[in-house]
Scaffold this motif. Structure first.
Motif, short mmCIF file in Angstrom:
data_model
loop_
_atom_site.label_atom_id
_atom_site.label_comp_id
_atom_site.label_asym_id
_atom_site.label_seq_id
_atom_site.Cartn_x
_atom_site.Cartn_y
_atom_site.Cartn_z
N LYS A 51 9.20 1.54 -9.09
CA LYS A 51 9.39 0.38 -9.84
C LYS A 51 10.94 0.91 -10.36
CE LYS A 51 9.74 -3.60 -13.19
NZ LYS A 51 9.38 -3.83 -14.49
N THR A 52 11.36 1.85 -11.05
CA THR A 52 12.53 2.13 -11.61
C THR A 52 13.35 2.47 -10.76
OG1 THR A 52 11.74 3.61 -13.39
CG2 THR A 52 14.12 4.09 -13.17
N GLU A 53 13.04 3.11 -9.39
CA GLU A 53 14.41 3.51 -8.33
C GLU A 53 13.84 2.40 -7.39
OE1 GLU A 53 11.48 6.51 -6.37
OE2 GLU A 53 12.68 7.77 -7.76
N GLY A 54 13.78 1.17 -7.98
CA GLY A 54 13.71 -0.26 -6.54
C GLY A 54 12.75 -0.50 -5.94
N ARG A 55 11.90 0.25 -5.36
CA ARG A 55 11.31 0.57 -4.42
C ARG A 55 10.07 -1.05 -4.67
NH1 ARG A 55 7.98 4.62 -3.81
NH2 ARG A 55 9.34 6.08 -5.62
N ILE A 56 9.84 -1.44 -5.79
CA ILE A 56 9.00 -2.15 -6.17
C ILE A 56 9.31 -3.93 -7.04
CG2 ILE A 56 6.85 -1.51 -5.43
CD1 ILE A 56 6.27 -0.98 -8.34
N GLU A 57 9.50 -4.45 -6.94
CA GLU A 57 9.69 -5.70 -7.91
C GLU A 57 9.02 -5.47 -8.80
OE1 GLU A 57 12.84 -7.16 -7.60
OE2 GLU A 57 13.11 -6.86 -5.73
N ARG A 58 7.58 -5.92 -8.98
CA ARG A 58 6.95 -6.51 -10.60
C ARG A 58 5.98 -5.18 -10.38
NH1 ARG A 58 9.21 -9.49 -13.92
NH2 ARG A 58 6.78 -10.64 -14.34
N LEU A 59 5.13 -4.62 -12.02
CA LEU A 59 4.02 -3.66 -12.00
C LEU A 59 3.47 -4.24 -12.44
CD1 LEU A 59 2.29 -1.25 -10.91
CD2 LEU A 59 4.40 -0.12 -12.63
N TYR A 60 1.87 -4.28 -12.12
CA TYR A 60 1.03 -5.15 -13.29
C TYR A 60 0.07 -4.04 -13.12
CZ TYR A 60 3.31 -9.38 -12.68
OH TYR A 60 4.20 -9.97 -12.79
N VAL A 61 -1.02 -3.41 -13.99
CA VAL A 61 -1.92 -2.70 -14.55
C VAL A 61 -3.45 -3.91 -14.82
CG1 VAL A 61 -3.27 -0.37 -15.84
CG2 VAL A 61 -0.66 -1.36 -14.69
N MET A 62 -4.71 -3.41 -14.49
CA MET A 62 -5.64 -4.12 -15.52
C MET A 62 -6.83 -3.14 -15.08
SD MET A 62 -6.26 -5.71 -11.62
CE MET A 62 -8.50 -6.18 -11.86
N GLY A 63 -8.11 -3.44 -15.59
CA GLY A 63 -9.37 -2.90 -15.12
C GLY A 63 -9.45 -1.97 -17.05
N CYS A 64 -10.81 -1.09 -16.44
CA CYS A 64 -10.78 -0.43 -18.24
C CYS A 64 -9.99 0.25 -18.92
CB CYS A 64 -12.10 0.34 -17.30
SG CYS A 64 -13.76 -0.63 -16.63
N LEU A 65 -9.04 1.14 -17.71
CA LEU A 65 -8.11 1.08 -18.98
C LEU A 65 -7.44 0.96 -19.83
CD1 LEU A 65 -7.35 4.62 -19.31
CD2 LEU A 65 -5.44 3.94 -17.74
N SER A 66 -6.65 0.15 -19.31
CA SER A 66 -6.09 -0.70 -19.57
C SER A 66 -6.46 -2.08 -20.98
CB SER A 66 -5.14 -2.08 -19.13
OG SER A 66 -5.85 -2.79 -18.34
N GLU A 67 -8.20 -2.25 -20.43
CA GLU A 67 -9.08 -2.90 -21.27
C GLU A 67 -9.76 -2.13 -23.16
OE1 GLU A 67 -11.93 -5.39 -22.47
OE2 GLU A 67 -10.90 -5.71 -20.24
#
Length: 439
Positions: A51-67
């Motif tokens: 994302k920092t390099e501009g190769r993707i626009e948006r980044l989301y994280v889900m699941g047990c770790l973020s829970e």
């Protein structure tokens, strides 16, 4: 299920892409043990850099770790646009529908589209909701999760901290999901839960796993049902009748035993004894002749002595498990063992014990696989890989168990089809076979 909702709302989703090309990345994480957490963190950091390099626009994280670690993760990795836990992942669509990258069918919508967009789907889906999904496995098999959470409180386990108490899915909802998957071409079902033998107890105080599997077996088109993650205490014996009598229920049971010495079982808070464990294994094999048993064992738990480990080795020699996974104890914050025990087994001792246990199991597995040479067994074909078709018998679950390799020069085979195969050679963890007939 999230992919199903996204597809229904106009997004095109790719699962586990080696070379992501999309504008939005969603990472589903695990927070169970140290290795899994490390893998999840490394994946997040990799895409944060993208994302920092501009190769993707948006980044989301889900699941047990973020829970489990939401506050820490938000502070440490600000590149992530949104964090979702294990149970609120549907809220991600609410955020996406207001974003410039949202597909036209979502832009300006006053509410989240829960209904399927018909022009996006070639086969109609039932309107029951709660289980709409995209199949991320090969089209002929699927995993069916029948419950979430766990009421067992083993000393080492963080699952109850992440998932909460056991919650069984309604039986009719599960059966509807199976019927729909059969209509999509699925033939084989891996029934999974953190603790599947507890299924139904939270609803009416009774174990309903045998009833559920029996009803699944009644559904036309269900060829194989395989059971994962049973618990040894208060085992529902009626389930063995179902495994024994129903032809499309595989003679296979994944039951994590963890250890055998009374010292370890007590400290682990497993609520079972050494004698009861031996009797359990004997009864499983007595009531279901030929059953394939998969288990998981742990070494290096706090307080494990050389004598405890020798008991575990002796048990493994006696039990001769068809499949066995093992791991060294890693302390997980918030668990009973982390708060009450000192992690006193040195890491080199843990690793040495793990290596010895796995060498023993490798020898056992080699002997058991060699015994299958000459037998004709029913095999489902998963894929073609190089010069071989790769398949599995009813005693083999995808990705974790031995496979059957069939030379591709013997003729074309259909992926997802069943064949009778004669086993002609064996290695420690795989078999080689030849087609007997193509019916």
């Amino acid at each position: 299920m999230l992919m199903g909702l996204m597809e229904a709302n106009g997004f095109h989703c790719t699962h586990d892409s080696d070379d992501p090309q999309g504008e939005i990345v969603v990472i589903n994480t695990c927070g169970f043990i140290a290795d899994a957490k490390e893998e999840s963190i490394n994946t997040i950091l990799e895409f944060a850099q993208a994302k920092t390099e501009g190769r993707i626009e948006r980044l989301y994280v889900m699941g047990c770790l973020s829970e489990r670690y939401l506050a820490d993760l938000e502070a440490e990795i600000p590149e992530v646009d949104g964090w979702y836990g294990k149970f609120n992942y549907r809220e991600l669509l609410t955020e996406l529908k207001t974003h410039p990258l949202a597909p036209p069918c979502m832009e300006g919508s006053g509410r989240l589209q829960d209904e399927i967009v018909e022009e996006k789907v070639t086969t109609p889906r039932p309107s029951g909701r709660g289980w709409e999904r995209v199949l991320t496995t090969p089209s002929h098999y699927a995993y069916i999760k029948i419950s979430e959470g766990c009421d067992r409180h083993c000393a080492y386990c963080a699952i109850p901290l992440i998932t909460g108490r056991h919650q069984s899915r309604p039986m009719d909802e599960i059966l509807d999901e199976v019927r729909w998957l059969v209509s999509q071409g699925v033939k084989e079902f891996q029934v999974i839960a953190q603790e599947l033998t507890y299924y139904g107890v939270d609803i009416d105080g009774r174990q309903h796993i045998a009833e559920l599997v029996d009803k699944m077996a009644d559904i036309e088109g269900v060829e194989w049902i395989r059971l994962h993650y049973a618990y040894p205490t208060h085992f529902p014996w009626e389930l063995l009748r179902v495994i024994r009598e129903r032809k499309n229920v595989c003679k296979y049971l994944d039951i994590a035993l963890q250890h055998i010495s009374d010292n370890m079982l007590s400290r682990m808070r497993r609520n079972v004894t050494k004698q009861e464990t031996y009797e359990l294994v004997e009864r499983l094999r007595r009531e279901v002749p030929g059953i394939c048993l998969r288990t998981t064992l742990m070494v290096g738990f706090p307080g494990e002595t050389d004598e405890d480990f020798q008991e575990l080795m002796a048990f493994t020699r006696w039990a001769r498990f068809d499949r066995m996974g093992a791991f060294a104890y890693s302390e997980e914050e918030g668990t009973y063992s982390a708060e009450h025990y000192e992690d006193d087994v040195p890491e080199d001792v843990k690793q040495a014990r793990l290596d010895r246990l796995m060498r023993l199991q490798q020898d056992i597995s080699a002997e058991l696989e060699e015994e299958k040479v000459g037998r004709v067994m029913r095999v489902i074909i998963d894929r073609q890989e190089g010069d071989y078709y790769v398949g599995r018998t009813e005693y083999c679950s995808p990705e974790v168990d031995p496979e059957v390799l069939i030379p591709a020069d013997g003729g074309k085979l259909k992926i997802g089809a069943f064949y009778n195969v004669r086993m002609i050679a064996a290695e420690e963890f795989d078999l080689y076979g030849e087609i007997v007939d193509k019916r």
